[in-house]
Design a protein around this motif. Sequence first.
Motif, PDB file in Angstrom:
ATOM      1  N   UNK A  99       6.327  -4.356  -8.967  1.00 41.17           N
ATOM      2  CA  UNK A  99       7.541  -3.806  -8.342  1.00 41.17           C
ATOM      3  C   UNK A  99       7.240  -2.564  -7.513  1.00 41.17           C
ATOM      4  N   UNK A 100       6.156  -1.850  -7.846  1.00 40.62           N
ATOM      5  CA  UNK A 100       5.887  -0.580  -7.169  1.00 40.62           C
ATOM      6  C   UNK A 100       4.813  -0.710  -6.098  1.00 40.62           C
ATOM      7  N   UNK A 101       4.606  -1.937  -5.643  1.00 37.32           N
ATOM      8  CA  UNK A 101       3.585  -2.170  -4.623  1.00 37.32           C
ATOM      9  C   UNK A 101       4.275  -2.427  -3.292  1.00 37.32           C
ATOM     10  N   UNK A 102       3.715  -1.867  -2.237  1.00 35.21           N
ATOM     11  CA  UNK A 102       4.183  -2.177  -0.875  1.00 35.21           C
ATOM     12  C   UNK A 102       2.959  -2.559  -0.054  1.00 35.21           C
ATOM     13  N   UNK A 103       3.199  -3.238   1.053  1.00 29.38           N
ATOM     14  CA  UNK A 103       2.106  -3.685   1.907  1.00 29.38           C
ATOM     15  C   UNK A 103       2.416  -3.303   3.351  1.00 29.38           C
ATOM     16  N   UNK A 104       1.400  -2.720   3.994  1.00 30.65           N
ATOM     17  CA  UNK A 104       1.498  -2.313   5.399  1.00 30.65           C
ATOM     18  C   UNK A 104       0.587  -3.213   6.220  1.00 30.65           C
ATOM     19  N   UNK A 142       6.159  -4.311   3.890  1.00 32.71           N
ATOM     20  CA  UNK A 142       6.856  -5.276   3.030  1.00 32.71           C
ATOM     21  C   UNK A 142       6.851  -4.720   1.603  1.00 32.71           C
ATOM     22  N   UNK A 143       8.017  -4.747   0.974  1.00 28.88           N
ATOM     23  CA  UNK A 143       8.125  -4.161  -0.378  1.00 28.88           C
ATOM     24  C   UNK A 143       8.290  -5.270  -1.414  1.00 28.88           C
ATOM     25  N   UNK A 164       1.757  11.128  -0.650  1.00 28.18           N
ATOM     26  CA  UNK A 164       1.645  10.842  -2.089  1.00 28.18           C
ATOM     27  C   UNK A 164       1.455   9.380  -2.399  1.00 28.18           C
ATOM     28  N   UNK A 165       0.929   8.634  -1.421  1.00 23.71           N
ATOM     29  CA  UNK A 165       0.743   7.191  -1.603  1.00 23.71           C
ATOM     30  C   UNK A 165      -0.709   6.905  -1.957  1.00 23.71           C
ATOM     31  N   UNK A 195      -0.361  -0.625  -1.237  1.00 20.76           N
ATOM     32  CA  UNK A 195      -0.336   0.723  -1.816  1.00 20.76           C
ATOM     33  C   UNK A 195       0.770   0.873  -2.855  1.00 20.76           C
ATOM     34  N   UNK A 196       0.575   1.835  -3.725  1.00 20.97           N
ATOM     35  CA  UNK A 196       1.532   2.124  -4.789  1.00 20.97           C
ATOM     36  C   UNK A 196       2.544   3.150  -4.286  1.00 20.97           C
TER      37      UNK A 196
END
Length: 287
Positions: free
Chosen positions: A4-9, A86-87, A31-32, A55-56
């Motif tokens: 849930x706390x991962x995002x992608x760039x 994308x989250x 802070x990533x 990234x978190x």
Amino acid sequence: MKNDNIARLLISCPDRPGIVSAVSSFLYSHGVNITELAQHSTDPEGGDFFMRLEFQTPYMDVSASTLEKAFDEVVAERFGMNWRISYAKPRKKTAILVSKFDHALYELLWLWKRGKLQTDISMVISNHDDLRAPVEAFGIPFHHVPVDPANKEASEERIVELLEGNADLVVLARYMQILSGELVSRYPRRIINIHHSFLPAFAGADPYRQAHDKGVKVIGATAHYVVEELDAGPIIEQDVARVTHRHSVEDLKDLGRDLERQVLARAVKWHLEDRILLYGNRTIVFK
Ligand SMILES: Nc1nc2c(c(=O)[nH]1)N[C@@H](CN(C=O)c1ccc(C(=O)N[C@@H](CCC(=O)O)C(=O)O)cc1)CN2
């Protein structure tokens, strides 16, 4: 770390020195923590550059919208980037279209049930009613939308109505109807099809018979994004199997089913994990 706390760039831009440093420094300053990074340059002398970062977000010091606004101003404009983030939440919704063949559908349902696909399967739509019971046994809504060859528009209107708001991704798991350009245009690079040949060979209907008639020594399966032109979209994943003169058309179909379900599953998984970038009519897959 929970998903849930991962995002992608995802980034594409003209290649030049300093891109990785600028992006990683920007993310660090907010802070990533970068947990995965992959990149590709098409030409070290100055081609195109592609990158995927995972990234978190728990310690991010700003909101997602503020981060994106700052990234656009501080980094993206400087390097002429096309980019998106994308989250993990809200989870992507996937709708599956199927006809009578069940193997590719079952593979996706089985992986999903085991938590191996980062998606909620919102529904299965079929032009036949044969697969209702097994789909509903998974607790997934099944919609029978028959196709009248004399009035394909009517069935597509119903499909569009069902998909509206319920599908971030549409998967054609051996769905044997050609989609109109109008429907395809609603889901650009968000419809994945499994074609039962090693494209570009044997596009169109009945590829195993086409292959058998040519006396091929390998058969294949291809997962690709769907465009209006049949079987012409960007290829995501392929696989092959060796065959001989002793294999009948039915033998080829039996061998092909294993290829089809595995190739489609990999393509769907990589799409849901935002591992696929497009480069014209080609894909770059950071797997
Ligand atoms: N616009 C697109 N639609 C679809 C694509 C695509 O690439 N672009 N892929 C197909 C899947 N497919 C091969 O992988 C395929 C499906 C159906 C046919 C075909 O000739 N269908 C006939 C009807 C056949 C029947 O009723 O049994 C037709 O639609 O007239 C060829 C290839 C899915 N759709």
